[in-house]
Design a protein around this motif. Structure first.
Motif, PDB file in Angstrom:
ATOM      1  N   LYS A  27      30.337  25.525 111.415  1.00  0.00           N
ATOM      2  CA  LYS A  27      31.424  24.966 111.137  1.00  0.00           C
ATOM      3  C   LYS A  27      31.012  23.526 110.737  1.00  0.00           C
ATOM      4  O   LYS A  27      31.637  23.070 109.412  1.00  0.00           O
ATOM      5  CB  LYS A  27      32.338  24.815 112.301  1.00  0.00           C
ATOM      6  CG  LYS A  27      33.687  23.739 111.725  1.00  0.00           C
ATOM      7  CD  LYS A  27      34.757  23.759 113.017  1.00  0.00           C
ATOM      8  CE  LYS A  27      36.135  23.286 112.488  1.00  0.00           C
ATOM      9  NZ  LYS A  27      36.518  23.030 111.231  1.00  0.00           N
ATOM     10  N   LEU A  28      29.912  22.975 111.157  1.00  0.00           N
ATOM     11  CA  LEU A  28      29.469  21.555 110.709  1.00  0.00           C
ATOM     12  C   LEU A  28      28.798  21.800 109.308  1.00  0.00           C
ATOM     13  O   LEU A  28      29.186  20.850 108.270  1.00  0.00           O
ATOM     14  CB  LEU A  28      28.463  20.840 111.748  1.00  0.00           C
ATOM     15  CG  LEU A  28      27.905  19.702 111.500  1.00  0.00           C
ATOM     16  CD1 LEU A  28      29.078  18.651 111.340  1.00  0.00           C
ATOM     17  CD2 LEU A  28      26.902  19.216 112.137  1.00  0.00           C
ATOM     18  N   GLU A  29      27.940  23.046 108.765  1.00  0.00           N
ATOM     19  CA  GLU A  29      27.292  23.109 107.718  1.00  0.00           C
ATOM     20  C   GLU A  29      28.523  23.286 106.800  1.00  0.00           C
ATOM     21  O   GLU A  29      28.640  23.031 105.528  1.00  0.00           O
ATOM     22  CB  GLU A  29      26.577  24.418 107.724  1.00  0.00           C
ATOM     23  CG  GLU A  29      25.298  24.090 108.605  1.00  0.00           C
ATOM     24  CD  GLU A  29      24.388  25.475 108.791  1.00  0.00           C
ATOM     25  OE1 GLU A  29      24.773  26.310 108.221  1.00  0.00           O
ATOM     26  OE2 GLU A  29      23.497  25.221 109.279  1.00  0.00           O
ATOM     27  N   LYS A  33      29.323  21.240 103.425  1.00  0.00           N
ATOM     28  CA  LYS A  33      29.110  21.717 102.109  1.00  0.00           C
ATOM     29  C   LYS A  33      30.468  21.198 101.372  1.00  0.00           C
ATOM     30  O   LYS A  33      30.898  20.850 100.245  1.00  0.00           O
ATOM     31  CB  LYS A  33      29.006  23.291 102.064  1.00  0.00           C
ATOM     32  CG  LYS A  33      27.703  23.533 102.351  1.00  0.00           C
ATOM     33  CD  LYS A  33      27.619  25.182 102.330  1.00  0.00           C
ATOM     34  CE  LYS A  33      26.172  25.688 102.899  1.00  0.00           C
ATOM     35  NZ  LYS A  33      26.130  27.084 102.754  1.00  0.00           N
ATOM     36  N   ASN A  34      31.861  21.427 101.969  1.00  0.00           N
ATOM     37  CA  ASN A  34      32.929  20.989 101.526  1.00  0.00           C
ATOM     38  C   ASN A  34      33.072  19.433 101.032  1.00  0.00           C
ATOM     39  O   ASN A  34      33.430  19.154 100.091  1.00  0.00           O
ATOM     40  CB  ASN A  34      34.060  21.337 102.391  1.00  0.00           C
ATOM     41  CG  ASN A  34      34.354  22.910 102.418  1.00  0.00           C
ATOM     42  OD1 ASN A  34      33.913  23.662 101.740  1.00  0.00           O
ATOM     43  ND2 ASN A  34      35.141  23.158 103.756  1.00  0.00           N
ATOM     44  N   VAL A  39      32.573  15.325  97.031  1.00  0.00           N
ATOM     45  CA  VAL A  39      31.951  14.115  96.473  1.00  0.00           C
ATOM     46  C   VAL A  39      31.741  14.490  94.856  1.00  0.00           C
ATOM     47  O   VAL A  39      31.688  13.571  94.100  1.00  0.00           O
ATOM     48  CB  VAL A  39      30.919  13.762  97.140  1.00  0.00           C
ATOM     49  CG1 VAL A  39      30.325  12.729  96.808  1.00  0.00           C
ATOM     50  CG2 VAL A  39      31.276  13.097  98.619  1.00  0.00           C
ATOM     51  N   GLN A  40      31.019  15.549  94.587  1.00  0.00           N
ATOM     52  CA  GLN A  40      30.561  16.065  93.482  1.00  0.00           C
ATOM     53  C   GLN A  40      31.668  16.128  92.410  1.00  0.00           C
ATOM     54  O   GLN A  40      31.766  15.511  91.299  1.00  0.00           O
ATOM     55  CB  GLN A  40      29.929  17.406  93.278  1.00  0.00           C
ATOM     56  CG  GLN A  40      28.442  17.212  94.070  1.00  0.00           C
ATOM     57  CD  GLN A  40      27.878  18.675  94.109  1.00  0.00           C
ATOM     58  OE1 GLN A  40      28.407  19.561  93.922  1.00  0.00           O
ATOM     59  NE2 GLN A  40      26.539  18.700  94.239  1.00  0.00           N
TER      60      GLN A  40
END
Length: 144
Positions: A27-29, A33-34, A39-40
């Motif tokens: 969940k942390l990963e 990623k989200n 941000v991107q």
């Protein structure tokens, strides 16, 4: 036997500490990623906005420079000189075309006059021949 069965029941009933840690890490990963994707996306949007602003500024600067250049006396004189030059070339081309057409017309008229003279000469020759035949016929008629 009893030992194995009891383990399965415990695993089915309640996830263990390791399983919870794995779920938490996944969940942390996923959250990381989200966030990175968000941000991107924001950076891409900001970059596009900045590019648009820079493009507008450059276009405006170019437009101003062109207007200033077109308004200068030097550019006006160069344009006028170029127009005179192009008009002169056009006039020369038109004059050459008119001369060619005039020469072709003169040649056609000369040929038509020669043809008319040839036909007139031929007609006069025929008339002279007819007169001679009439005179001969009259002489023969007078002698007879």
């Amino acid at each position: 036997r009893g030992g194995r069965g009891s383990r399965r029941k415990k695993a089915d009933a309640k996830p263990g500490k390791a399983a919870k840690n794995r779920q938490y890490r996944r969940k942390l990963e996923q959250d990381t990623k989200n966030e990175e994707n968000a941000v991107q996306s924001v950076r891409a949007s900001q970059l596009a906005s900045l590019e648009d602003e820079v493009l507008k500024n450059v276009e405006e600067a170019v437009r101003i420079k062109v207007e200033e250049a077109m308004g200068s006396e030097e550019v006006k004189q160069r344009i006028a000189a170029r127009l005179r030059e192009e008009r002169s070339k056009l006039e020369a081309a038109v004059n050459a075309q008119v001369e060619e057409e005039k020469a072709a017309l003169m040649e056609r008229k000369r040929r038509e006059q020669e043809e008319a003279k040839r036909k007139q000469d031929e007609l006069e020759k025929i008339l002279a021949e007819n007169r001679r035949k009439v005179e001969e016929a009259q002489k023969r008629a007078a002698q007879a």
